[in-house]
Motif scaffolding. Structure first.
Motif, PDB file in Angstrom:
ATOM      1  N   SER A   9       0.812  -1.217   0.000  1.00 35.28           N
ATOM      2  CA  SER A   9       0.000   0.000   0.000  1.00 35.28           C
ATOM      3  C   SER A   9       0.849   1.273   0.000  1.00 35.28           C
ATOM      4  O   SER A   9       0.342   2.364  -0.283  1.00 35.28           O
ATOM      5  N   HIS A  10       2.139   1.141   0.304  1.00 37.97           N
ATOM      6  CA  HIS A  10       3.025   2.305   0.327  1.00 37.97           C
ATOM      7  C   HIS A  10       3.652   2.604  -1.041  1.00 37.97           C
ATOM      8  O   HIS A  10       4.307   3.632  -1.208  1.00 37.97           O
ATOM      9  N   VAL A  11       3.495   1.713  -2.012  1.00 28.98           N
ATOM     10  CA  VAL A  11       4.204   1.867  -3.290  1.00 28.98           C
ATOM     11  C   VAL A  11       3.866   3.186  -3.977  1.00 28.98           C
ATOM     12  O   VAL A  11       4.738   3.842  -4.549  1.00 28.98           O
ATOM     13  N   ALA A  45      11.227   5.561   6.386  1.00 24.13           N
ATOM     14  CA  ALA A  45      10.916   6.251   7.640  1.00 24.13           C
ATOM     15  C   ALA A  45       9.511   6.828   7.502  1.00 24.13           C
ATOM     16  O   ALA A  45       9.246   7.603   6.570  1.00 24.13           O
ATOM     17  N   ILE A  46       8.628   6.436   8.411  1.00 24.09           N
ATOM     18  CA  ILE A  46       7.231   6.846   8.326  1.00 24.09           C
ATOM     19  C   ILE A  46       6.885   7.760   9.495  1.00 24.09           C
ATOM     20  O   ILE A  46       7.129   7.430  10.661  1.00 24.09           O
ATOM     21  N   HIS A  50       2.925   8.955   6.789  1.00 23.16           N
ATOM     22  CA  HIS A  50       3.506   9.535   5.570  1.00 23.16           C
ATOM     23  C   HIS A  50       4.950   9.080   5.447  1.00 23.16           C
ATOM     24  O   HIS A  50       5.713   9.104   6.420  1.00 23.16           O
ATOM     25  N   ILE A  51       5.361   8.643   4.263  1.00 21.92           N
ATOM     26  CA  ILE A  51       6.745   8.231   4.047  1.00 21.92           C
ATOM     27  C   ILE A  51       7.618   9.478   3.932  1.00 21.92           C
ATOM     28  O   ILE A  51       7.564  10.203   2.939  1.00 21.92           O
ATOM     29  N   ALA A  52       8.414   9.698   4.967  1.00 21.27           N
ATOM     30  CA  ALA A  52       9.263  10.886   5.013  1.00 21.27           C
ATOM     31  C   ALA A  52      10.591  10.659   4.297  1.00 21.27           C
ATOM     32  O   ALA A  52      11.205  11.600   3.791  1.00 21.27           O
ATOM     33  N   ASP A  76      11.632  13.323   1.683  1.00 24.80           N
ATOM     34  CA  ASP A  76      10.593  14.256   1.266  1.00 24.80           C
ATOM     35  C   ASP A  76      11.035  15.682   1.620  1.00 24.80           C
ATOM     36  O   ASP A  76      11.542  15.932   2.712  1.00 24.80           O
ATOM     37  N   PHE A  77      10.845  16.617   0.690  1.00 27.56           N
ATOM     38  CA  PHE A  77      11.264  17.999   0.913  1.00 27.56           C
ATOM     39  C   PHE A  77      10.698  18.563   2.218  1.00 27.56           C
ATOM     40  O   PHE A  77      11.361  19.332   2.919  1.00 27.56           O
TER      41      PHE A  77
END
Length: 254
Positions: A9-11, A45-46, A50-52, A76-77
């Motif tokens: 589900s994270h893809v 890292a979540i 949210h995948i950071a 992630d920015f």
């Protein structure tokens, strides 16, 4: 924050992060997730679902010891400047050691990243030589080969200090580059208009101008064994492995 292997589900989030961080084409990203992605070879890292940050690795070997080629490390920015990537990599080092890997190798994408990884304990372990040349008036016979043929021939051409990159490495390489062989040489690369970008040329380097003529290119750049350009850095996970001066040839950075 939690650091885990992703779920399917994270893809979507992983693909979006990749695109924002590296601006690669949809086709390139699609090929990675079709041929090289594995939940077991990815850590993220979540933060609040949210995948950071995320990273991936390919399994390689050096003198029968397992080496992880760390790839596409991205934050992630919105989460940069918090040390999240640093923590993700430290956790990944521990995770990889538990999985039986003896070292981690990566290819920094810029000079500043060499300094970043050096602060984490990585050391330069591999340089390459780059050949720039124009096509000659003569051509040399060149044939397209399969990824398995490339793997077999590559073991012949690799120097004693060469990192063996097969399995998912060549699954992906065969999708994003063309694979060639000829008398005395082995080549992986692609054409960009009238220029050929050779990500790896092994064997007879004098064949390069003739290869360009054969492929209908006016000029080209080829990476090969040698010195001149700092290329890969290594982080040992075992005190019994020495990866201080190796040839690491296949990097998916072009």
């Amino acid at each position: 924050m939690k650091i885990v292997n992703p779920e399917i589900s994270h893809v979507h989030q992983l693909r979006k992060l990749w695109q924002e961080a590296f601006s690669d084409t949809e086709g390139f990203i699609e090929q990675f997730f079709l041929t090289a992605f594995s939940k077991e070879r990815c850590r993220c890292a979540i933060v609040d679902d949210h995948i950071a940050a995320a990273l991936y690795w390919f399994t390689c070997s050096y003198h029968e010891r397992r080496v992880a080629y760390l790839y596409a490390v991205a934050t992630d920015f919105a989460f940069r400047g918090r040390g999240i990537c640093h923590r993700l990599m430290e956790d990944t080092h521990i995770h990889l050691k538990k999985l039986g890997y003896d070292a981690v190798i990566l290819v920094p994408g810029s000079e500043s990243l060499f300094h970043f990884y050096e602060r984490m304990g990585y050391r330069l372990c591999s340089s390459i030589r780059e050949i720039h040349c124009a096509a000659s008036d003569e051509e040399i016979m060149t044939e397209r080969i399969s990824k398995q043929e490339y793997a077999n021939k590559r073991r012949v051409f690799l120097p004693e200090n060469g990192i063996v990159q097969e399995q998912e490495n060549l699954d992906f390489l065969g999708r994003v580059e063309n694979l060639y062989a000829g008398e005395g040489f082995l080549l992986a690369g692609h054409r960009e208009e009238e220029t050929f970008i050779g990500v790896e040329l092994l064997g007879d380097l004098s064949a390069a101008p003739k290869i360009l003529k054969r492929l209908g290119c006016r000029n080209g750049t080829f990476r090969t064994i040698g010195e001149g350009k700092p290329f890969a850095m290594c982080y040992p996970l075992s005190e019994t492995i020495d990866v201080s001066h190796v040839y690491f040839g296949i990097a998916f950075d072009l």
